[in-house]
Design an enzyme around this catalytic site. Structure first.
Site, PDB file in Angstrom:
ATOM      1  N   LEU A 494       0.915  -1.413   0.028  1.00  0.00           N
ATOM      2  CA  LEU A 494       0.026  -0.109  -0.107  1.00  0.00           C
ATOM      3  C   LEU A 494       1.082   1.142   0.079  1.00  0.00           C
ATOM      4  O   LEU A 494       0.477   2.005  -0.572  1.00  0.00           O
ATOM      5  CB  LEU A 494      -0.754   0.165   1.264  1.00  0.00           C
ATOM      6  N   GLY A 495       2.193   1.284   0.565  1.00  0.00           N
ATOM      7  CA  GLY A 495       2.850   2.378   0.622  1.00  0.00           C
ATOM      8  C   GLY A 495       4.002   2.106   1.439  1.00  0.00           C
ATOM      9  O   GLY A 495       4.395   1.124   2.168  1.00  0.00           O
ATOM     10  N   GLY A 497       6.459   3.819   4.503  1.00  0.00           N
ATOM     11  CA  GLY A 497       6.616   4.995   5.552  1.00  0.00           C
ATOM     12  C   GLY A 497       8.060   5.057   6.114  1.00  0.00           C
ATOM     13  O   GLY A 497       8.944   4.312   5.780  1.00  0.00           O
ATOM     14  N   GLY A 498       8.138   5.865   6.937  1.00  0.00           N
ATOM     15  CA  GLY A 498       9.523   6.262   7.777  1.00  0.00           C
ATOM     16  C   GLY A 498       9.760   5.002   8.282  1.00  0.00           C
ATOM     17  O   GLY A 498      11.074   4.778   8.595  1.00  0.00           O
ATOM     18  N   PHE A 499       8.871   4.076   8.864  1.00  0.00           N
ATOM     19  CA  PHE A 499       9.176   2.964   9.682  1.00  0.00           C
ATOM     20  C   PHE A 499       9.152   1.527   8.998  1.00  0.00           C
ATOM     21  O   PHE A 499       9.311   0.766   9.502  1.00  0.00           O
ATOM     22  CB  PHE A 499       8.442   2.911  10.811  1.00  0.00           C
ATOM     23  N   GLY A 500       8.765   1.927   7.779  1.00  0.00           N
ATOM     24  CA  GLY A 500       8.697   0.314   6.972  1.00  0.00           C
ATOM     25  C   GLY A 500       7.583   0.573   5.969  1.00  0.00           C
ATOM     26  O   GLY A 500       6.760   1.655   5.710  1.00  0.00           O
ATOM     27  N   VAL A 502       3.921  -0.918   4.211  1.00  0.00           N
ATOM     28  CA  VAL A 502       2.528  -1.417   4.558  1.00  0.00           C
ATOM     29  C   VAL A 502       1.861  -2.205   3.291  1.00  0.00           C
ATOM     30  O   VAL A 502       2.189  -2.047   2.225  1.00  0.00           O
ATOM     31  CB  VAL A 502       1.883  -0.001   4.704  1.00  0.00           C
ATOM     32  N   LYS A 516       2.110  -3.256   8.705  1.00  0.00           N
ATOM     33  CA  LYS A 516       3.280  -2.365   8.831  1.00  0.00           C
ATOM     34  C   LYS A 516       4.398  -3.437   8.865  1.00  0.00           C
ATOM     35  O   LYS A 516       4.504  -3.613  10.172  1.00  0.00           O
ATOM     36  CB  LYS A 516       3.131  -1.335   9.589  1.00  0.00           C
ATOM     37  N   ASP A 613       5.049  13.237  12.787  1.00  0.00           N
ATOM     38  CA  ASP A 613       5.078  13.069  11.528  1.00  0.00           C
ATOM     39  C   ASP A 613       3.742  13.032  10.803  1.00  0.00           C
ATOM     40  O   ASP A 613       3.495  12.448   9.954  1.00  0.00           O
ATOM     41  CB  ASP A 613       5.686  11.735  11.225  1.00  0.00           C
TER      42      ASP A 613
END
Ligand SMILES: *[C@@H]1O[C@H](CO)[C@@H](O)[C@H](O)[C@H]1NC(C)=O
Ligand SMILES: *[C@@H]1O[C@H](CO)[C@@H](O)[C@H](O)[C@H]1NC(C)=O
Ligand SMILES: *[C@@H]1O[C@H](CO)[C@@H](O)[C@H](O)[C@H]1NC(C)=O
Ligand SMILES: *[C@@H]1O[C@H](CO)[C@@H](O)[C@H](O)[C@H]1NC(C)=O
Ligand SMILES: *[C@@H]1O[C@H](CO)[C@@H](O)[C@H](O)[C@H]1NC(C)=O
Ligand SMILES: *[C@@H]1O[C@H](CO)[C@@H](O)[C@H](O)[C@H]1NC(C)=O
Ligand SMILES: *[C@@H]1O[C@H](CO)[C@@H](O)[C@H](O)[C@H]1NC(C)=O
Ligand SMILES: *[C@@H]1O[C@H](CO)[C@@H](O)[C@H](O)[C@H]1NC(C)=O
Ligand SMILES: *[C@@H]1O[C@H](CO)[C@@H](O)[C@H](O)[C@H]1NC(C)=O
Ligand SMILES: *[C@@H]1O[C@H](CO)[C@@H](O)[C@H](O)[C@H]1NC(C)=O
Length: 807
Positions: A494-495, A497-500, A502, A516, A613
């Site tokens: 799906l996308g 992000g900064g932490f991994g 998804v 995630k 964030d």
């Protein structure tokens, strides 16, 4: 990274097939002694990296990898092949080098006539006199390996402490900082130290086993004993089938004790057991009166009758442990709660009596105000008393081998209105202590029988203080999530992000989830991580994405969220066609939702989360286009320091970060307010702050908005589609609020409760005039901030950054 040492060691080649050297003989480098049954060999070997360093040691003769089980000169290698082992004329075993200086020596104090050295079938190297009495033996000075028949423990007469210490590295036998020994307490078990820190406790011996070492239960391969008397305290294990080869080795690389069994068919060592066994074994993980339950979320739970010491629950708070719900009152009288299935707490401050019964034990505990718990000393014989002074630490839930523990609590909290068995115990105690000991004993026996049948009711002696009741948080299996997400296929992504990344997933029951997969950057331990996840999951608000659970397996850490079918806000507002799906009333509804979600994080939740964030792509939309903030709380876990203040690691996204945060790493609720202001202006204008381009000037979106505001034309900022559907005054109020939020100085910005108030005031109230915003000029601001590592410029992709700032 590490070289597997045994393969690379070079061993003396020749053996004369003898197992003895006499005082007139010697053993030079190149010769070996072999035990009579041919299993063990003594000689010189060297380690790989320090090629010429030679050590005297014992290894398995018949096992091709020649694992070394004992080393004489651990820290004083001989640098050539001139080493000689001999018995000197004061009956000491000495290892000499080229210059005939003593490199290593045994410490026998008794002189003897014609002593001999012999390598026994057990792997023990002994120095004996003619009559056979032992002057010295290698089993008294273990290195990293415990062989069957070897004692691990203390000789109380001589003070000798037979302990294990790991090799510093796979090719340096000198001791590292990992040691394993018998605790020097009244009520001892085995303990592993990492340097001067307690690392793992087995729990005290209870007559059958050790409550924290369920893996040491009787098995077909070996049996073990725990000998404790006036002279000695030690642990020992014996092989049942003598043809089995096994060793317990302390490993500095894995930071574990490992029990191996030789598999003759496969010609390899098989790992049979190890300690610490799971994350809950790490010493004191959950603090005083906290129990670690490895399968639970959160793993750290307070004992019943206790609550978290700090009600502001950040993950560190678990380490402060738990406190009583109601204080003790020693004078008026306290009571006890019985807990079952526990690894007994640290016995450093304990006292035992071998003949007392449980009743007397309870009385003994009650009469000393610093006694906090008691239990039966020997559960095999069902007698004896052990009591604890001071806080109880290092408790763990162990169903298999766990034991009962009676913990002191205030009379009001105690078990008296619990099960019938307990009421009976109290009654029994009164009789016992006042009238008839014999009858008392009968009642106790009765109680114990009931007690063990009542275990069910007491077993879950841990409570969550009602914390768990409103959530169903799950620990997912990796296989389950892997299946749900098609093996984390790119189609399901799906996308990022900064932490991994998804992924979308569908569970077997058809439920849709978002997984995630966290990047492996967290240095947090697993128990702390799970505690943290449980805390985040407690944040529940209709404008926050709901966390359903997590998955931790090996290196992988994942968070599982409810799935949001309508993706994120940026997917709509920045898209030429989809923007038309969000008219002004809907956008205003979304703005208010985000504001309320953020207010909850800042003020209303127990945890006081700073998001750090907030941005359009972190605002997800559910089936009814309700906004839900995602990724909250992760900065706590991944972003270094937890409170307001400076952070070494800046987590956030360019274009949304407040100046004081981006430049100085100063974060507070006001830096979130800044991001909210940006988001507000973006929702109104349909333009991104970052990447904003204007033909006439080089300002960013904030700069543009500020210029229009000062020129008195704020309505020019409004997305043309929005303009059609809006109440102009409402949009203008939102622009005003947005500009108040992005003011340069954090103290000028409103807090979220004022923002919510301003948004919801129907009537035109007079808002203060905004001062100049921060970051008017995108490029200039960033390039002059020298301490900031520049992002890879990308106008399409807005990744969150977590940059380690060079400060
Ligand atoms: C060891 O014994 C050999 C002969 O057995 C002898 O030549 C040598 O000198 C001895 N070494 C020492 C250090 O005593
Ligand atoms: C041991 O040897 C030394 C010389 O190496 C000698 O002086 C001493 O008397 C000897 N001691 C005994 C007990 O034989
Ligand atoms: C022999 O050992 C002594 C003491 O450890 C040391 O001082 C000496 O340098 C060593 N001699 C050789 C040749 O290694
Ligand atoms: C024999 O070895 C012991 C132990 O190191 C030492 O104290 C003693 O001096 C040695 N005796 C001789 C004669 O070398
Ligand atoms: C001999 O005793 C000394 C001092 O007590 C100690 O440091 C050394 O480790 C002992 N050596 C052996 C081989 O046990
Ligand atoms: C060993 O035997 C000798 C005599 O052969 C005797 O003098 C000595 O005391 C005995 N040692 C022990 C420890 O029994
Ligand atoms: C002992 O172990 C060996 C090898 O593992 C096996 O072949 C043998 O049957 C065992 N003996 C008994 C009595 O279990
Ligand atoms: C220690 O652990 C490491 C890593 O787990 C392993 O490679 C190594 O073989 C172990 N060492 C011993 C002596 O078992
Ligand atoms: C242990 O308890 C028994 C019975 O109460 C008592 O007689 C004995 O003195 C106690 N021993 C110690 C060391 O307190
Ligand atoms: C209670 O136990 C502690 C620890 O053993 C001891 O120091 C203290 O004197 C005891 N107090 C009483 C009143 O017995």
């Amino acid at each position: 990274m590490f070289i597997i040492f045994p393969v690379l060691l070079f061993f003396s080649r020749f053996s004369d097939g003898t197992d003895i050297i006499t005082s007139s003989d010697n053993l030079s480098d190149g010769r070996t002694l072999v035990s009579r049954d041919g299993n063990f060999e003594l000689g010189f070997f060297n380690s790989a990296s320090s090629g010429k360093n030679r050590y005297l040691g014992i290894w398995y003769k018949n096992i091709p990898v020649h694992n070394v089980v004992w080393v004489a000169n651990r820290c004083s290698p001989i640098t050539d092949s001139s080493g000689v082992l001999m018995i000197n004329n004061t009956s000491n075993l000495v290892l000499l080098n080229k210059s005939r200086s003593i490199v290593w020596a045994s410490n026998s104090t008794n002189e003897a006539q014609n002593p001999v050295v012999q390598l026994l079938d057990s792997g023990n190297l002994v120095l004996r006199d003619r009559n056979g009495s032992i002057l010295w033996q290698s089993f008294d000075y273990p290195t990293d390996t415990l062989l069957p028949e070897m004692k691990l423990g203390r000789d109380l007469r001589s003070g000798l402490n037979r302990q294990l210490s790991a090799w510093k590295t796979p090719d340096d036998p000198c001791p590292g900082d990992l040691t394993h020994e018998m605790e020097p307490y009244n009520y001892p078990g085995l303990i592993t130290w990492k340097g001067s820190k307690k690392y793992f406790r087995s729990g005290p011996w209870n007559g059958i086993g050790m409550s924290g070492a369920p893996h040491l239960k009787p098995n077909p391969l070996f049996k073990f004993d725990f000998i404790s008397n006036k002279e000695e305290v030690y642990y020992i294990y014996h092989l049942i089938n003598k043809s089995v080869t096994t060793r317990l080795v302390l490993n500095q690389t894995s930071i574990k004790g490992e029990l191996y069994i030789w598999n003759e068919e496969a010609r390899t060592w098989k790992l049979y057991n190890q300690f610490p066994w799971d994350d809950c074994d790490n010493y004191g993980t959950c603090g005083a009166y906290g129990t670690c339950v490895n399968t639970a979320l959160p793993p750290c739970q307070c004992l019943k009758g206790f609550r978290l010491k700090s009600q502001e629950g950040s993950s560190e708070d678990w380490f402060q442990g738990c406190v009583r719900n109601k204080p003790l009152d020693c004078q008026k009288g306290d009571g006890f709660i019985k807990f079952g299935g526990l690894k007994l707490p640290d016995t450093e401050h304990s006292w035992v009596n071998r003949s007392m019964n449980l009743n007397e034990c309870r009385a003994k505990c009650l009469e000393n105000c610093s006694c906090m718990a008691y239990t039966t000393l020997d559960i095999k014989e069902n007698r004896g008393c052990a009591i604890w002074f001071g806080d109880l630490v290092d408790l763990k839930k162990v169903e298999a081998a766990g034991q009962d523990l009676y913990v002191r609590v205030s009379a009001a909290d105690s078990d008296h209105e619990g099960t019938k068995g307990k009421t009976k115990m109290k009654a029994g105690l009164i009789i016992a202590s006042t009238i008839l000991v014999a009858i008392g004993a009968l009642v106790i026996t009765n109680y114990i029988c009931r007690g063990s049948r009542n275990v069910e009711g007491i077993r879950n002696g841990t409570s969550n203080d009602g914390q768990n009741e409103d959530m169903e948080l799950s620990l997912f299996e990796l296989a389950e999530l892997s299946k749900a997400t098609n093996d984390f296929s790119s189609h399901n992504k799906l996308g990022e992000g900064g932490f991994g990344s998804v992924y979308k997933g569908t569970l077997l029951d058809g439920k849709e989830i978002a997984v995630k997969r966290l990047s492996k950057s967290s240095e947090q331990g697993l128990v702390e991580f799970k505690n943290e996840v449980a805390l985040i999951a407690k944040l529940q608000h209709r404008n926050l994405v709901k966390l359903l659970g997590c998955c931790i397996q090996g290196e992988e850490k994942m968070l599982v969220y409810e799935y949001m079918p309508n993706k994120s806000l940026d997917f709509f507002i920045f898209d030429h066609t989809r923007r038309n799906l969000l008219d002004w009333p809907r956008r205003f509804y979304i703005i208010c939702g985000i504001a309320r979600g953020l207010l909850y994080l800042h003020q209303d939740s127990r945890l006081r989360i700073i998001h750090r964030d907030l941005k359009a792509s972190n605002v997800l939309l559910d089936g009814e286009m309700n906004p839900k903030i995602s990724d909250f709380g992760l900065a706590r876990t991944f972003g270094g320091e937890q409170s307001e203040g400076n952070t070494k690691r800046v987590v956030g996204t360019y274009g949304y970060m407040a100046p004081e945060y981006a430049i100085d790493g100063q974060f507070s609720v006001k830096s979130d307010v800044f991001s909210f202001g940006i988001l507000l202006l973006e929702i109104i204008s349909g333009m991104k702050n970052r990447g904003f381009y204007h033909v006439n000037h080089n300002v960013n979106l904030i700069g543009h908005a500020w210029r229009l505001w000062k020129e008195g034309n704020p309505s020019e900022l409004i997305d043309s589609f929005v303009l059609e559907s809006c109440t102009l005054s409402e949009v203008l109020r939102c622009i005003h609020i947005g500009l108040l939020c992005v003011q340069q100085h954090p103290e000028d910005r409103p807090n979220m409760s004022s923002v919510v108030l301003m948004l919801s005031s129907e009537i035109e109230t007079s808002l203060v005039q905004p001062k100049e915003p921060g970051f008017l000029f995108e490029k200039k601001s960033f390039e002059t901030s020298s301490s900031f590592s520049k992002p890879k410029s990308s106008s399409t992709n807005e990744l969150s950054l977590s940059v380690l700032e060079a400060r």
